[in-house]
Design a protein around this motif. Structure first.
Motif, PDB file in Angstrom:
ATOM      1  N   GLN A  92       9.237   1.077   1.602  1.00 38.51           N
ATOM      2  CA  GLN A  92       8.523   1.382   0.364  1.00 38.51           C
ATOM      3  C   GLN A  92       9.494   1.514  -0.808  1.00 38.51           C
ATOM      4  OE1 GLN A  92       6.488   4.860   1.865  1.00 38.51           O
ATOM      5  NE2 GLN A  92       4.526   3.795   1.874  1.00 38.51           N
ATOM      6  N   ALA A 120      11.847  10.094  -3.192  1.00 35.82           N
ATOM      7  CA  ALA A 120      12.573  10.602  -2.030  1.00 35.82           C
ATOM      8  C   ALA A 120      11.669  10.654  -0.803  1.00 35.82           C
ATOM      9  CB  ALA A 120      13.122  11.996  -2.319  1.00 35.82           C
ATOM     10  N   SER A 121      10.363  10.741  -1.026  1.00 38.21           N
ATOM     11  CA  SER A 121       9.453  10.898   0.114  1.00 38.21           C
ATOM     12  C   SER A 121       8.999   9.561   0.685  1.00 38.21           C
ATOM     13  CB  SER A 121       8.239  11.709  -0.323  1.00 38.21           C
ATOM     14  OG  SER A 121       7.482  10.964  -1.251  1.00 38.21           O
ATOM     15  N   ASP A 151       0.831  -1.190   0.000  1.00 34.62           N
ATOM     16  CA  ASP A 151       0.000   0.000   0.000  1.00 34.62           C
ATOM     17  C   ASP A 151       0.866   1.241   0.000  1.00 34.62           C
ATOM     18  OD1 ASP A 151       0.875  -0.638   2.492  1.00 34.62           O
ATOM     19  OD2 ASP A 151      -0.769   0.394   3.519  1.00 34.62           O
ATOM     20  N   ILE A 152       0.919   1.861  -1.149  1.00 34.35           N
ATOM     21  CA  ILE A 152       1.579   3.154  -1.277  1.00 34.35           C
ATOM     22  C   ILE A 152       0.477   4.118  -1.676  1.00 34.35           C
ATOM     23  CG2 ILE A 152       3.185   4.486  -2.655  1.00 34.35           C
ATOM     24  CD1 ILE A 152       4.956   2.015  -2.784  1.00 34.35           C
ATOM     25  N   ALA A 162       8.944  15.603   3.607  1.00 34.22           N
ATOM     26  CA  ALA A 162       9.295  14.386   2.899  1.00 34.22           C
ATOM     27  C   ALA A 162       8.802  14.373   1.470  1.00 34.22           C
ATOM     28  CB  ALA A 162       8.753  13.163   3.646  1.00 34.22           C
ATOM     29  N   ARG A 163       8.971  15.497   0.784  1.00 34.56           N
ATOM     30  CA  ARG A 163       8.617  15.473  -0.628  1.00 34.56           C
ATOM     31  C   ARG A 163       9.869  15.322  -1.481  1.00 34.56           C
ATOM     32  NH1 ARG A 163       3.130  15.225  -1.991  1.00 34.56           N
ATOM     33  NH2 ARG A 163       3.713  16.139  -3.961  1.00 34.56           N
ATOM     34  N   GLY A 164      11.020  15.220  -0.838  1.00 40.72           N
ATOM     35  CA  GLY A 164      12.245  14.943  -1.588  1.00 40.72           C
ATOM     36  C   GLY A 164      12.658  16.102  -2.455  1.00 40.72           C
TER      37      GLY A 164
END
Ligand SMILES: Nc1ncnc2c1ncn2[C@@H]1O[C@H](COP(=O)(O)OP(=O)(O)OP(=O)(O)O)[C@@H](O)[C@H]1O
Ligand SMILES: [Mg+2]
Lengths: 263, 425
Positions: free
Chosen positions: A149, A143-144, A134-135, B421-423
């Motif tokens: 994941q 990166a987030s 589940d993403i 955390a959006r990179g």
């Protein structure tokens, strides 16, 4: 025994003065999980990169695919043969979203050559759902994502190309309990589909759970090849740590190495 | 690339809904208040997009209009769009290189060399003007491929290669021009027409209509494709709103330009280059590869991307666009001189890219940075020209301040992205 799908013999690799691999042999059959074991710096990742075409091996060794000699000198060569690699460092592009990473280098295109984002996103959902992941949003930059994941994205990407041999470099090192079990399930699923799997792991429990065979590297050389069933934990640890140099020492030291030198 | 306010259909097939939507993902209601909430969320997360530049541009316009009410006159704005075209084209080239995480310091010299080749072939050797332009662009392409080869194949840092280019091509430029200091070109003909042509009003309106229609049709097709595939899609109202938002600058721009001479060809060439580059970057495999190499070159290489070829071709594109910028400089000045392209062009082109929002660290940015950044710098230049007693010294200092603000906003938004955390780069 049938011809191994992938067979390496006499593979060496030097980095400057460091001999990371020295005349290493390795083979994997269809439907077989081979654990590639060895201490830190033993050369496991280097071997994986050579097979994947990310590093060129030194001259002298041979690589056979279905018994036929092949030359893997670039990542594209390995991909074409059907070798998929999940690298230890995952090799994801942090600035790209999940869908873009999954299909990187294998994008679906519309007729005039533009990207077919809808088809790629649909296939991405399908694939991730088949891995029961589940993403929340496939359009966020990788990166987030959490470590687990990211790992799943890297594995999913490797599976998109319908490979015949999958190499996983420490796939469970960063994962939680549930996700580790999920990755192990996945490995068994791949084996049952007739893929050859090369698994690198420092976790003996994982290795014993899924591997059929353990190939041990020590300081860049082959240090044993054991069927998992019928080999004790201590024997494998001895081979990894080097007590296997002398069969007598191995027998004598089995009790103590198991307790003191295992990590 | 992120879709800000997606919705999915309510689960039509009961067995497969949960997999598509995670409960942690915030839903955006398809209403003004929902959009407002999404905007606030994005601002806090550092996803500012083009908003700071557009706000900055509006502020600059207000300030200069307050200082001199000729600033927003159709004539001044029309001139502005022609003035920014040459450096704007150089900026579009710089942006592709920046996306790779590299820099091209030679674009000013390449523009100068291209100008010299154009003037010498046409005026001294009597070539037809189109052939001179083709030669100038061809030389630009070769120069760029050479930079790319030395960088990607031999492994010399791009900074050094293009620093050598900065010097070397300026030298070649002087050598090609000598013994002349200035070569005047014809005040009529193809070269001159590049910056002297204005389209009659209906052509401007026609282009606006075509653009909006194509945008709306493409958006609707995409969203309905997403819907039939069961993917999150934008509601119709949002697609219409986005088309409306795009219509505002297009309609206002053409309306203003039509009050002077009409849409200038030079500006159309610039905007056309930006649009083509944008489509190439976002919609093609090649563009995807550029972002990938800029984001993580090793990952791109292992994914089977020929990073050497990508890098060489990107430097080829950058220098070709710089050469096109040089052609536009000749057209505007109706002359090439030993100083063409050797002034502040390089600094301004790179500054425009950064002010427009393209990161210096690779993998982040877009083609529209060239347009927005170019407009900001063009507005500053043009506004200061209207003020008595203000010269280049002030312009440089103000430009520097704007550049710093842009980089600070970028750094701050990157921090926001990191904590949310959006990179990103
Ligand atoms: N690119 C490189 N340049 C120089 N030396 C390298 C390079 N890659 C690996 N090595 C060296 O090769 C040896 C083997 O490294 P490798 O990464 O294959 O070990 P490993 O078995 O994967 O270890 P770990 O369990 O820590 O991942 C090490 O001595 C390492 O320093
Ligand atoms: Mg390793």
């Amino acid at each position: 025994m049938s011809t191994p799908v992938l067979e390496l013999s006499g593979i060496s690799k030097t980095f400057g003065a460091v001999r990371a691999l020295d005349e290493v042999d390795l083979h994997v059959q269809e439907g077989e999980v081979v654990a590639l074991l060895g201490d830190n710096g033993a050369g496991k990742s280097t071997l994986v990169k050579v097979i994947a075409g990310a590093h060129a091996a030194d001259t002298g060794g041979t690589v056979a695919w279905d018994g036929r000699a092949v030359d893997i000198s670039a990542p594209a060569d390995a991909q074409r043969l059907g070798i998929a690699t999940i690298y230890q460092d995952l090799a994801l592009c942090d600035n790209l979203d999940i869908v873009a990473n999954l299909f990187l280098g294998n994008e679906h295109l519309h007729f005039p050559g533009t990207l077919d984002e809808v088809e790629m996103e649909r296939r991405a959902w399908e694939l991730l759902r088949s891995l029961s992941v589940d993403i929340p949003d496939l359009r966020v930059p990788v990166a987030s994502l959490s470590g687990g994941q990211r790992q799943i994205v890297a594995i999913a990407r490797a599976l998109l190309g319908k490979p015949r041999v999958v190499m996983l470099d420490e796939p469970t090192a960063a994962l939680g309990v549930a996700q580790t079990a999920q990755v192990l399930d996945l490995i068994e699923q791949l084996r049952d589909q007739g893929l050859g799997v090369i698994l690198i792991s420092h976790n003996m429990a994982d290795v014993r759970a899924v591997a059929d065979r353990a190939a041990v590297l020590r300081l860049g050389r082959n240090a044993g090849d054991f069927p998992i069933a019928g080999t004790s934990y201590e024997e494998i640890v001895a081979a990894i740590t080097g007590a296997a140099d002398n069969p007598v020492a191995r027998r004598d030291g089995r009790q103590t190495t198991g307790a003191e030198e295992s990590r | 690339m992120s879709r800000n306010t997606p919705v999915t259909d309510p689960p039509a097939t009961p067995e497969e809904p949960g997999a598509r939507r995670d409960p942690r993902l915030l839903e955006t209601a398809a209403s003004p208040s929902g959009w407002w909430a999404a905007i606030k969320r994005n601002v806090r997360a550092g996803e500012l997009g083009a908003a700071p530049v557009i706000i900055g541009l509006l502020l600059i316009a207000l300030v200069f209009q307050g200082l001199n009410d000729r600033f927003l006159s159709p004539q001044n704005l029309s001139n502005l769009t022609v003035q920014i075209a040459a450096i704007g084209l150089m900026t579009t080239g710089v942006i592709v290189v920046l996306l790779l995480g590299e820099i091209d310091l030679s674009i000013g010299s390449v523009a100068g060399l291209s100008a010299a080749i154009l003037a010498v072939t046409v005026m001294r050797h009597g070539w037809p003007e189109w052939a001179g332009i083709a030669a100038a662009l061809g030389v630009g392409l070769l120069v760029g491929l050479f930079h790319g080869f030395v960088f990607a194949k031999i492994g010399v840092p791009a900074f050094v290669v293009t620093l050598a280019g900065l010097l070397g091509w300026q030298g070649l430029h002087l050598w090609v021009m000598s013994p002349d200091g200035t070569i005047n070109t014809r005040s009529e003909g193809l070269i001159a027409s590049l910056t002297q042509t204005y389209f009659v009003p209906w052509i401007g309106w026609f282009l606006v209509l075509v653009t909006l229609t194509v945008y709306l049709a493409a958006s609707l097709a995409t969203e309905s494709g997403r819907r039939t595939s069961g993917l999150p899609y934008r509601p119709l109202a949002e697609t219409l709103l986005r088309t409306g938002l795009l219509a505002v600058p297009l309609v206002v721009g053409v309306w203003i330009l039509n009050q002077h001479n009409g849409l200038p060809l030079a500006f159309l060439i610039f905007v056309g280059a930006v649009v083509v580059l944008d489509l190439m970057l976002r919609k093609t495999r090649y563009g995807r590869m550029i972002y990938a190499v800029g984001g993580n070159a090793e990952a791109a290489r292992r994914a089977g991307i020929n990073t050497v070829l990508i890098r060489i071709s990107v430097f080829g594109i950058a220098s070709t666009l710089a050469a096109l910028g040089g052609v536009m400089l000749v057209s505007r000045n109706i002359a090439a001189s030993t100083t063409t392209g050797g002034g502040s062009e390089l600094m301004m082109a790179i500054a425009a890219a950064v002010i427009g929002g393209t990161s210096l660290f690779g993998g982040r940015g877009n083609a529209y940075s060239a347009l927005l950044g170019g407009l900001v710098l063009g507005a500053i230049t043009s506004g200061l020209l209207l003020l008595p007693g203000v010269d280049t010294s002030v312009r440089f200092m103000i430009t520097a301040a704007v550049l710093l603000v842009a980089v600070i906003i970028d750094a701050a938004s990157r921090r926001g992205r990191a904590t949310h955390a959006r990179g990103g780069g």
